[in-house]
Design a protein around this motif. Structure first.
Motif, PDB file in Angstrom:
ATOM      1  N   LEU A 526      70.507  47.611  54.110  1.00  0.00           N
ATOM      2  CA  LEU A 526      71.286  46.886  53.101  1.00  0.00           C
ATOM      3  C   LEU A 526      70.796  45.440  53.007  1.00  0.00           C
ATOM      4  CD1 LEU A 526      73.634  46.611  51.124  1.00  0.00           C
ATOM      5  CD2 LEU A 526      75.170  46.272  53.055  1.00  0.00           C
ATOM      6  N   THR A 527      70.591  44.818  54.151  1.00  0.00           N
ATOM      7  CA  THR A 527      70.106  43.432  54.168  1.00  0.00           C
ATOM      8  C   THR A 527      68.733  43.346  53.498  1.00  0.00           C
ATOM      9  OG1 THR A 527      71.322  42.930  56.174  1.00  0.00           O
ATOM     10  CG2 THR A 527      69.451  41.526  55.677  1.00  0.00           C
ATOM     11  N   TYR A 528      67.865  44.289  53.839  1.00  0.00           N
ATOM     12  CA  TYR A 528      66.531  44.293  53.253  1.00  0.00           C
ATOM     13  C   TYR A 528      66.619  44.445  51.732  1.00  0.00           C
ATOM     14  CZ  TYR A 528      61.738  46.031  52.367  1.00  0.00           C
ATOM     15  OH  TYR A 528      60.470  46.226  51.883  1.00  0.00           O
ATOM     16  N   ALA A 529      67.475  45.377  51.289  1.00  0.00           N
ATOM     17  CA  ALA A 529      67.612  45.608  49.846  1.00  0.00           C
ATOM     18  C   ALA A 529      68.176  44.374  49.150  1.00  0.00           C
ATOM     19  CB  ALA A 529      68.498  46.826  49.587  1.00  0.00           C
ATOM     20  N   LEU A 530      69.169  43.749  49.770  1.00  0.00           N
ATOM     21  CA  LEU A 530      69.763  42.559  49.166  1.00  0.00           C
ATOM     22  C   LEU A 530      68.714  41.447  49.024  1.00  0.00           C
ATOM     23  CD1 LEU A 530      72.139  40.740  48.250  1.00  0.00           C
ATOM     24  CD2 LEU A 530      72.602  40.284  50.659  1.00  0.00           C
ATOM     25  N   HIS A 531      67.978  41.217  50.085  1.00  0.00           N
ATOM     26  CA  HIS A 531      67.060  40.070  50.072  1.00  0.00           C
ATOM     27  C   HIS A 531      65.768  40.358  49.314  1.00  0.00           C
ATOM     28  CE1 HIS A 531      69.161  37.205  52.777  1.00  0.00           C
ATOM     29  NE2 HIS A 531      69.831  38.313  53.057  1.00  0.00           N
ATOM     30  N   ALA A 532      65.277  41.601  49.407  1.00  0.00           N
ATOM     31  CA  ALA A 532      63.991  41.892  48.766  1.00  0.00           C
ATOM     32  C   ALA A 532      64.170  42.403  47.338  1.00  0.00           C
ATOM     33  CB  ALA A 532      63.201  42.906  49.588  1.00  0.00           C
ATOM     34  N   ALA A 533      65.214  43.180  47.072  1.00  0.00           N
ATOM     35  CA  ALA A 533      65.379  43.722  45.721  1.00  0.00           C
ATOM     36  C   ALA A 533      66.271  42.826  44.869  1.00  0.00           C
ATOM     37  CB  ALA A 533      65.950  45.140  45.773  1.00  0.00           C
ATOM     38  N   THR A 534      67.528  42.632  45.284  1.00  0.00           N
ATOM     39  CA  THR A 534      68.448  41.863  44.447  1.00  0.00           C
ATOM     40  C   THR A 534      67.992  40.410  44.301  1.00  0.00           C
ATOM     41  OG1 THR A 534      70.270  43.282  45.129  1.00  0.00           O
ATOM     42  CG2 THR A 534      70.852  41.152  44.173  1.00  0.00           C
ATOM     43  N   LEU A 535      67.535  39.817  45.399  1.00  0.00           N
ATOM     44  CA  LEU A 535      67.158  38.398  45.358  1.00  0.00           C
ATOM     45  C   LEU A 535      65.653  38.189  45.246  1.00  0.00           C
ATOM     46  CD1 LEU A 535      69.605  37.328  48.190  1.00  0.00           C
ATOM     47  CD2 LEU A 535      69.892  36.878  45.754  1.00  0.00           C
ATOM     48  N   ASN A 536      64.891  39.251  45.434  1.00  0.00           N
ATOM     49  CA  ASN A 536      63.423  39.184  45.375  1.00  0.00           C
ATOM     50  C   ASN A 536      62.860  38.076  46.254  1.00  0.00           C
ATOM     51  OD1 ASN A 536      61.166  40.518  44.508  1.00  0.00           O
ATOM     52  ND2 ASN A 536      60.876  39.267  42.673  1.00  0.00           N
TER      53      ASN A 536
ATOM     54  N   LEU B  43      76.603  51.620  44.305  1.00  0.00           N
ATOM     55  CA  LEU B  43      76.372  50.825  43.098  1.00  0.00           C
ATOM     56  C   LEU B  43      77.002  49.442  43.204  1.00  0.00           C
ATOM     57  CD1 LEU B  43      76.698  53.463  40.257  1.00  0.00           C
ATOM     58  CD2 LEU B  43      74.830  51.830  40.533  1.00  0.00           C
ATOM     59  N   ARG B  44      78.101  49.342  43.939  1.00  0.00           N
ATOM     60  CA  ARG B  44      78.725  48.027  44.057  1.00  0.00           C
ATOM     61  C   ARG B  44      77.917  47.087  44.945  1.00  0.00           C
ATOM     62  NH1 ARG B  44      80.914  50.950  47.955  1.00  0.00           N
ATOM     63  NH2 ARG B  44      81.571  49.952  49.893  1.00  0.00           N
ATOM     64  N   HIS B  45      76.965  47.642  45.702  1.00  0.00           N
ATOM     65  CA  HIS B  45      76.071  46.784  46.480  1.00  0.00           C
ATOM     66  C   HIS B  45      74.891  46.301  45.645  1.00  0.00           C
ATOM     67  CE1 HIS B  45      78.194  47.697  50.076  1.00  0.00           C
ATOM     68  NE2 HIS B  45      77.709  48.899  50.266  1.00  0.00           N
ATOM     69  N   ALA B  46      74.587  47.052  44.582  1.00  0.00           N
ATOM     70  CA  ALA B  46      73.345  46.804  43.851  1.00  0.00           C
ATOM     71  C   ALA B  46      73.574  45.812  42.720  1.00  0.00           C
ATOM     72  CB  ALA B  46      72.805  48.116  43.309  1.00  0.00           C
ATOM     73  N   SER B  47      72.502  45.237  42.248  1.00  0.00           N
ATOM     74  CA  SER B  47      72.611  44.149  41.274  1.00  0.00           C
ATOM     75  C   SER B  47      73.090  44.620  39.914  1.00  0.00           C
ATOM     76  CB  SER B  47      71.250  43.489  41.111  1.00  0.00           C
ATOM     77  OG  SER B  47      70.320  44.437  40.622  1.00  0.00           O
ATOM     78  N   PRO B 256      72.990  37.871  38.637  1.00  0.00           N
ATOM     79  CA  PRO B 256      73.408  38.964  39.527  1.00  0.00           C
ATOM     80  C   PRO B 256      73.517  38.470  40.976  1.00  0.00           C
ATOM     81  CG  PRO B 256      71.598  39.665  38.114  1.00  0.00           C
ATOM     82  CD  PRO B 256      71.744  38.189  37.933  1.00  0.00           C
ATOM     83  N   THR B 257      74.448  39.055  41.716  1.00  0.00           N
ATOM     84  CA  THR B 257      74.670  38.658  43.104  1.00  0.00           C
ATOM     85  C   THR B 257      74.635  39.892  44.005  1.00  0.00           C
ATOM     86  OG1 THR B 257      77.032  39.003  42.915  1.00  0.00           O
ATOM     87  CG2 THR B 257      76.217  36.810  42.378  1.00  0.00           C
ATOM     88  N   GLY B 258      74.769  39.639  45.283  1.00  0.00           N
ATOM     89  CA  GLY B 258      74.901  40.732  46.248  1.00  0.00           C
ATOM     90  C   GLY B 258      76.304  41.297  46.197  1.00  0.00           C
ATOM     91  N   PRO B 259      76.640  42.151  47.194  1.00  0.00           N
ATOM     92  CA  PRO B 259      77.944  42.808  47.177  1.00  0.00           C
ATOM     93  C   PRO B 259      79.102  41.838  47.398  1.00  0.00           C
ATOM     94  CG  PRO B 259      76.574  43.506  49.060  1.00  0.00           C
ATOM     95  CD  PRO B 259      75.793  42.506  48.314  1.00  0.00           C
ATOM     96  N   PRO B 260      80.256  42.090  46.805  1.00  0.00           N
ATOM     97  CA  PRO B 260      80.488  43.129  45.796  1.00  0.00           C
ATOM     98  C   PRO B 260      79.902  42.697  44.459  1.00  0.00           C
ATOM     99  CG  PRO B 260      82.497  41.839  46.144  1.00  0.00           C
ATOM    100  CD  PRO B 260      81.458  41.285  47.078  1.00  0.00           C
ATOM    101  N   LEU B 262      79.684  42.818  40.603  1.00  0.00           N
ATOM    102  CA  LEU B 262      80.462  43.204  39.426  1.00  0.00           C
ATOM    103  C   LEU B 262      79.616  43.981  38.421  1.00  0.00           C
ATOM    104  CD1 LEU B 262      83.517  42.542  39.022  1.00  0.00           C
ATOM    105  CD2 LEU B 262      82.432  41.132  40.742  1.00  0.00           C
ATOM    106  N   PRO B 263      78.372  43.570  38.128  1.00  0.00           N
ATOM    107  CA  PRO B 263      77.558  44.395  37.213  1.00  0.00           C
ATOM    108  C   PRO B 263      77.361  45.816  37.740  1.00  0.00           C
ATOM    109  CG  PRO B 263      76.579  42.218  37.460  1.00  0.00           C
ATOM    110  CD  PRO B 263      77.696  42.311  38.475  1.00  0.00           C
ATOM    111  N   GLY B 264      77.227  45.973  39.057  1.00  0.00           N
ATOM    112  CA  GLY B 264      77.096  47.308  39.642  1.00  0.00           C
ATOM    113  C   GLY B 264      78.367  48.120  39.433  1.00  0.00           C
ATOM    114  N   GLU B 265      79.510  47.466  39.641  1.00  0.00           N
ATOM    115  CA  GLU B 265      80.784  48.176  39.446  1.00  0.00           C
ATOM    116  C   GLU B 265      80.998  48.561  37.992  1.00  0.00           C
ATOM    117  OE1 GLU B 265      84.333  47.490  41.260  1.00  0.00           O
ATOM    118  OE2 GLU B 265      83.549  46.495  43.052  1.00  0.00           O
ATOM    119  N   ARG B 266      80.579  47.676  37.083  1.00  0.00           N
ATOM    120  CA  ARG B 266      80.741  48.003  35.660  1.00  0.00           C
ATOM    121  C   ARG B 266      79.908  49.217  35.293  1.00  0.00           C
ATOM    122  NH1 ARG B 266      79.178  42.089  34.460  1.00  0.00           N
ATOM    123  NH2 ARG B 266      81.034  40.981  35.222  1.00  0.00           N
ATOM    124  N   LEU B 267      78.704  49.285  35.841  1.00  0.00           N
ATOM    125  CA  LEU B 267      77.841  50.435  35.547  1.00  0.00           C
ATOM    126  C   LEU B 267      78.467  51.713  36.101  1.00  0.00           C
ATOM    127  CD1 LEU B 267      75.254  51.725  34.512  1.00  0.00           C
ATOM    128  CD2 LEU B 267      74.129  51.060  36.662  1.00  0.00           C
TER     129      LEU B 267
END
Lengths: 587, 432
Positions: A526-536, B43-47, B256-260, B262-267
C-alpha cells in the motif's frame, strides 16, 4: 578550515556520551560533543529499551545486579518521562531448571532487588497471553525506557548548560602531538549547527584539554586514528518489533543463558530480543533471517500468540563488548557486561584522552559519573556530580502534567500520549497559535510536537522521529513521512524538503525488509502504491518534460491523438446502459 | 442428495475495479451475473485516475502514448496476455459506462496530472473533477490547501510543480477551512460538510460561501484555475465544484490524494450503480471460504461457499472470475512460510528467501510488487506445470502477477483490461 576550542571533547552521541556531556556541563565545564549521525545513531538507538532491575544479573554478576537496581531507582526519579514502570517477570517453563529459578530468587534478594514468586496462574492473571504451561515466575521491578528520549533529554540539558552538541559530525582524525592527544578533526556533513540537507559540508578542528572517546562499538576505530589500540569485541543482536503490546510486563525467560529470551513492552509495541553473535565490523555485518525466526519462535514458547502476530520491523544493534587483553572469552554471551575506562596515559603513555568501552544502558549515568570524575581529576577540577538528583528536562514535577493537558484541545488518547512523551515540557510545546492536527496517526503525534522537534534538529527528520516517535508505528511512515517533511516548508525550500523526506523514507524502509510478510507486506505494498503510483514520487526526477505532447484536455487544443467520438468501436460498449445512468455524470 | 445452490451463469468474486468491470462485461453479453465481495474494495485507497501505462518496461517515460508501448511488454505481463486490442476495447467500455464523469477519451495521449506531492503523473483517464488541472494546460493556477488537511501542502506542491517545469505560473496558499470542524477531522467529514453545504459561523453562513470568500482574496486577476485537495463532496461533487466555479469565476479542480480517496470512492459508487442498472446481482460482506469441484470432472469448479454470519451458503455458476485483489486487497496473502492465493489455492511464485521479496531501495525492483497468479491467454490461473488450475476459473486485476503497477502506472488499466476480458469471455462461454 574552522577551528574551535573547548575544555572537554566528547566523541559519540549515545547514552554514554550524552550522559558524560550533561554531567560535565552541570559541573561547569565547557563541553563539545560530536556524533557522526543522529544522537543514538549507534548502539543506543538499537537496543530493546529494557530498564534492568538487575534481576538478569542476579546469578552471574551480582556487582552489576546491585548497580542496576540502584540506577533503576535513580532513573525512575530523574527521568520519569522516559521510563515506564512496567515491572518484569522471570518465567519458568517446565523444561527450565528448578535450581536456577531458586538461584535467581536468592540472587535478587541478596542484591536488594524486590522479588516475589508468582504461581503460573498468578502470572497469567497478570499477563493473560503467557503460555498455559508456564509454571512459576519471579516478579521484579524491570521497566521500559525510551532510549531516544533519554539521550535527547541529556543532550538538551547539556546544551542548556552551555554545551555544544554537533550531530552529523564525523571524526576523521585525532590530533596527536607526540604523546598527547589535543583534539579532533571532524567533517560536518552539512556545516556546523543544525542539519540542513544539501548545505555543503565543512571540516573543523576542535582542540580540547581532554578528549573522551565514548564511541562504544566504534571505539577501536576512533582510537586507531591516534595509533591507540582498543580491542572492542562488537557483538550483534536482533530486535523484532511487534505492532501491538502482547504483554504489558517485561517477560524474561528464567534459564541460565540463551538467545531470544526477553520481551519488552515499549510504547505501542512489544520488542522481542535477541541474539548474540560476534562481528568483525560494527558497520557491516549480515542481518540474517534465522535470527528473526529464532526470536519469534523461541519467544512464542512463552507467549504463543507471537508466532502468528504482526511484526512491523526488525533491527540489529551492536554491543560494545570489551574485555581486558588476555581474557580471550570464546562465547560472546560470556563476555562481561561491565564497563572499562581505559586511561590511555596510564595504559599507553598518551595523555589527554580516555576511552570508554563495555557497559550497559541502564547504568549509563553511573558510568558517566565515574568518567566525569576521572576527567575532572585529570584537569584538576573539583566539582560535585549532580546527575543523580537533578531531573532531566521533561521530568520536573511530572505529577501535574496530565492535569494541565485539558487546555490543549486534544482528544484524550492523543493528550495522554503527548504528555507521556513530553512530560513537563508538554505545555511549552503544545501551546501554539493555529490548529494542531495530528500528523502521525499511529503514534498520535501532533503538528506542534513535530515543529518543536524540528526547531531542535533542523531538517533531519530522523532526529524528529526519535524525539517524537512519529513514523514508528504500524504504517512505518507510509502515511506520515510526507506530513513531517511538509513542516519544513517554507522555512526550507522544495529541494531540501524532498531530500529530507527521502532520507526518512529510506530509513523507515530498511528496517521493514525483515518484517515483510502478512499484514506488514500488505502495508508495504500500500505504501509503495501510494508513493509510486498516486504520488509518482519514484519518478520525481524524470527530467525536463515535453508538456505540449500530452493531453491538455478536450477544450485546450493540446490533444495529440485521434479524437474518439463516443463509446468507441461498434459493439464494444454497453450503449444501452450508458443512457440509464442519466443525471449522475459529472461527479 | 444434491444440495440446492444459488445459481448464476457467471460468478465474480471481488468488488474492486477488476471485479466490477468483469461483472459489467459479463452482463453485457447477456449472461446472468452475480458479484460477491467481502470487505470494502481498495478503490478508496486509489487515486481514482485510470492509468493504462505511464512507463515502459525499461522504465522509459512518462509515455505520451501508452498503447504504443503495450507491444513491447514481456509475454508474462497481463496486457500481453489479453493483447493490446482488448486493452483499447476495455477502455472504450469504461468510457461508455462512466460517461462524462471521466475525461481523456478524446485522445490516445496520456495526460499529466499534478499530484499532492508536486510531481506530475501520466494517466489515460481522469475524473471530471481533475480535468481542469492537467499540467499541459497553460492556464495560471492557484493551489489552496487547508491548515488541517495535512497530506497536502499547497505552497510545497506549487514549488514542486514549478521545479517540474510546468508551462503555467502556479502559487500555493494555505487557509483555515471554514467552520468548526475538529483539527483531526477526516477527509470524508470535509466532503460531507461541502455536500450538504452545512451552516458555519453560528449558522449565519453556508460553508461553500465561506470557502469561496476565504479564497477570493487570494486570487489574482491572471489566475484562471483553482486547485484544491480532493475533498469537494462525495454525493454532490459536481454541484460543489460548479458552485465554487460560479462564485469565483475560475475553473476548479482537485488534486488526487491518498486514502481515503474521494475520487476513488466516487468511482466505486458509480460502478455499483452501473451494476444495478445492468441487473447484476450483488452480495456484499461475505467471504468465499470454500469450494467444490464437479464430482465427475475435477477440472471444473462446481460451486463455492460463502460465509454469511457463520452459515455456509453455496453458490453455483458455470464460470467464475477471481478478482480478489493483490497484497493490499488480500487476494494474495503471505506468511513467514510463503505466498498464496487463499480462495482456490492457485500457486503464487515467489523467491524462497524472504529478503529477496523486496529490494534494498524503497523504490527498487520489488519482487513483492509482482506477486500474483500466472495465467494463460484466457486468463485462467496456471498450475506450476503450466496447466489451468480449473477450466472455468479466470482471474483479473491485482490478483494477477507479472506486473509492477506502481512503477508502471498501470494499475487501473490492468484491472479494466483483464476484468473486461475475463468477464466478457466468461459471459460468451455461457451463451455459447
Amino acid at each position: 578550515m574552522e577551528r574551535s576550542t573547548t575544555d572537554v571533547l566528547v566523541l559519540g552521541g549515545g547514552s554514554t556520551g550524552c550522559g558524560i556531556a550533561r554531567d560535565l556541563a552541570l559541573r561547569g565545564l565547557e563541553v563539545t560533543l560530536v556524533e557522526r549521525g543522529n544522537l543514538t545513531h549507534g548502539t543506543t538507538g538499537r537496543m530493546h529499551g529494557l530498564l534492568h532491575s538487575g534481576g538478569r544479573y542476579a546469578v552471574s554478576d551480582r556487582a552489576s545486579a546491585r548497580e542496576c537496581i540502584a540506577e533503576n531507582r535513580i532513573l525512575r526519579e530523574i527521568a520519569g518521562h522516559c521510563v515506564e514502570q512496567t515491572g518484569g517477570l522471570f518465567v519458568k517453563r517446565p523444561e527450565d531448571p528448578d535450581d536456577y529459578f531458586e538461584q535467581k530468587l536468592r540472587g535478587c534478594r541478596d542484591c536488594g532487588i524486590p522479588a516475589e514468586v508468582l504461581s503460573g496462574t498468578e502470572a497469567r492473571a497478570l499477563e493473560p497471553y503467557l503460555a498455559p504451561d508456564v509454571e512459576r515466575a519471579i516478579r521484579v521491578p524491570d521497566g521500559a525506557v525510551d532510549p531516544f528520549r533519554l539521550c535527547v533529554a541529556n543532550a538538551m540539558d547539556a546544551e542548556a548548560h552551555g554545551a555544544r552538541i554537533e550531530t552529523h559530525a564525523e571524526v576523521v582524525d585525532l590530533l596527536r602531538e607526540g604523546e598527547e592527544v589535543t583534539g579532533v578533526r571532524v567533517r560536518h556533513d552539512s556545516g556546523p549547527g543544525k542539519r540542513t540537507h544539501l548545505r555543503p559540508g565543512t571540516t573543523e578542528e576542535i582542540t580540547a584539554d581532554y578528549v573522551v572517546n565514548a564511541t562504544g562499538a566504534w571505539a577501536g576505530n576512533v582510537a586507531a586514528l591516534a595509533d591507540l589500540e582498543v580491542a572492542v569485541r562488537p557483538s550483534k543482536g536482533v530486535m523484532t518489533i511487534m505492532n501491538v503490546r502482547q504483554v504489558d510486563t517485561v517477560i524474561n525467560r528464567c534459564r541460565p543463558k540463551g538467545d531470544a529470551d526477553i520481551i519488552v513492552p515499549h510504547e505501542t509495541t512489544a520488542i522481542l530480543g535477541t541474539t548474540d553473535e560476534e562481528v568483525s565490523d560494527p558497520d557491516d555485518y549480515p542481518e540474517e533471517r534465522w535470527e528473526v525466526d529464532l526470536v519469534i519462535d523461541q519467544l512464542a514458547e512463552l507467549v504463543p500468540i507471537l508466532r502468528e502476530a504482526r511484526t512491523i520491523r526488525s533491527f540489529w544493534g551492536v554491543r560494545p563488548l570489551y574485555e581486558p587483553p588476555g581474557t580471550a572469552t570464546v562465547d560472546p554471551t560470556d563476555i562481561t557486561r561491565d564497563f572499562f575506562l581505559l586511561d590511555h596515559a596510564e595504559r599507553d603513555g598518551v595523555t589527554g584522552i580516555a576511552s570508554i568501552v563495555g557497559g550497559k544502558f541502564t547504568t549509563y549515568r553511573a558510568m558517566a559519573e565515574e568518567i566525569a570524575d576521572h576527567v575532572c581529576a585529570a584537569l584538576g577540577v573539583s566539582a560535585r556530580c549532580e546527575t543523580a538528583e537533578r531531573p532531566l528536562p521533561g521530568s520536573e514535577n511530572l505529577e501535574s502534567v496530565l492535569e494541565r493537558m485539558d487546555a490543549f484541545g486534544l482528544r484524550s488518547p492523543i493528550a495522554r500520549r503527548s504528555a507521556d512523551r513530553l512530560g513537563s515540557r508538554a505545555p511549552d510545546v503544545l501551546e501554539c497559535d493555529g490548529p494542531n492536527p495530528v500528523l502521525c496517526d499511529c503514534e498520535g503525534v501532533t503538528r506542534a510536537e513535530v515543529r518543536d522537534a524540528i526547531a531542535a534538529s533542523g531538517t533531519d527528520l530522523n532526529a524528529v522521529r526519535i524525539r517524537t516517535r512519529a513514523s514508528m508505528g504500524n504504517c512505518q511512515g507510509g502515511f506520515c513521512c510526507r506530513e513531517l517533511a511538509q513542516e519544513l516548508h517554507p522555512d526550507h525550500g522544495h529541494e531540501v524538503t524532498m531530500a529530507a523526506l527521502a532520507d526518512l523514507f529510506t530509513e523507515r524502509w530498511k528496517g521493514q525488509r525483515h518484517a515483510l510478510w502478512g499484514e506488514q507486506l500488505s502495508q508495504a505494498m500500500l505504501t509503495y502504491a501510494l508513493h509510486a503510483a498516486t504520488l509518482n514520487r519514484d519518478r520525481a526526477d524524470d527530467g525536463p518534460l515535453e508538456f505540449g505532447t500530452f493531453d491538455a484536455g478536450p477544450d485546450r487544443g493540446g490533444e495529440t491523438g485521434v479524437p474518439v467520438a463516443d463509446g468507441g468501436p461498434e459493439g464494444s460498449g454497453p450503449h444501452g446502459r450508458e443512457r440509464t445512468r442519466g443525471g449522475r455524470g459529472g461527479d | 442428495m444434491v444440495a440446492v445452490a444459488i445459481e448464476d451463469d457467471v460468478l465474480v468474486v471481488g468488488g474492486g475495479l477488476a471485479g466490477l468491470t468483469a461483472a459489467l462485461a459479463a452482463a453485457d453479453t447477456g449472461a446472468r451475473v452475480r458479484l460477491i465481495s467481502h470487505k470494502r474494495s481498495t478503490l478508496r485507497h486509489a487515486s481514482g485516475l485510470i492509468d493504462v501505462l505511464g512507463y515502459g518496461p525499461d522504465g522509459r517515460g512518462p509515455l505520451v502514448d501508452p498503447f504504443e508501448a503495450l507491444e513491447s511488454l514481456p509475454e508474462t505481463h497481463p496486457y500481453a496476455r489479453v493483447g493490446s486490442e482488448i486493452v483499447r476495447e476495455a477502455l472504450h467500455f469504461f468510457d461508455a459506462v462512466v460517461g462524462d464523469a471521466y475525461g481523456g477519451c478524446h485522445t490516445t495521449a496520456n495526460a499529466l496530472v499534478p499530484t499532492a506531492d508536486g510531481t506530475v503523473k501520466p494517466t489515460a483517464r481522469y475524473p471530471a473533477s481533475v480535468a481542469a488541472g492537467l499540467a499541459s494546460d497553460a492556464r495560471a493556477t492557484l493551489l489552496v490547501g487547508f491548515e488541517t488537511v495535512t497530506d497536502l501542502n499547497a505552497p510545497l506542491v506549487a514549488a514542486g510543480l514549478e521545479a517540474s517545469g510546468v508551462p503555467f505560473p502556479v502559487r500555493g496558499e494555505t487557509v483555515p477551512f471554514p467552520g468548526g470542524l475538529r483539527d483531526d477531522a477526516t477527509r470524508t467529514r470535509y466532503a460531507r460538510a461541502l455536500d450538504q453545504d452545512e451552516r458555519v459561523e453560528a449558522g449565519s453562513v453556508r460553508v461553500r460561501t465561506a470557502l469561496a470568500e476565504a479564497i477570493r482574496s487570494l486570487l489574482r486577476p491572471a489566475d484562471r484555475r483553482l486547485g484544491l485537495p480532493a475533498l469537494l463532496g462525495l454525493e454532490n461533487a459536481a454541484v460543489v465544484r460548479r458552485d465554487l466555479e460560479e462564485r469565483l469565476g475560475v475553473a476548479v479542480f482537485e488534486l488526487p490524494t491518498g486514502p481515503p480517496s474521494l475520487p476513488g470512492e466516487r468511482l466505486e459508487r458509480l460502478l455499483f450503480d452501473a451494476l444495478e442498472a445492468a441487473g447484476v446481482r450483488v452480495t456484499t460482506g461475505v467471504p468465499v471460504v470454500d469450494f467444490e469441484t464437479e464430482s465427475d470432472d475435477p477440472t471444473r469448479i462446481a460451486r463455492v461457499f460463502v460465509d454469511r454470519n457463520g452459515a455456509r451458503v453455496p453458490h453455483r455458476a458455470y464460470e467464475y472470475v477471481l478478482a480478489t485483489g493483490g497484497l493490499v486487497g488480500k487476494g494474495i496473502r503471505s506468511s513467514r512460510a510463503g505466498v498464496r492465493e487463499p480462495v482456490f489455492g492457485c500457486p503464487v511464485a515467489h523467491p524462497d528467501e524472504r529478503i529477496e521479496w523486496s529490494a534494498a531501495a524503497p523504490f527498487g525492483e520489488h519482487a513483492f510488487a509482482r506477486f500474483g497468479l500466472e495465467t494463460d491467454g484466457w486468463l485462467r490461473p496456471l498450475e506450476t506445470d503450466g496447466s489451468p488450475v480449473f477450466a472455468n476459473l479466470r482471474a483479473a486485476g491485482a490478483v494477477l502477477g507479472g506486473y509492477d503497477f506502481p512503477a508502471e502506472c498501470s494499475g487501473s488499466g490492468v484491472s479494466l483490461a483483464t476484468g473486461y476480458a475475463a468477464g466478457r469471455e466468461a459471459g460468451l462461454e455461457v451463451s455459447a
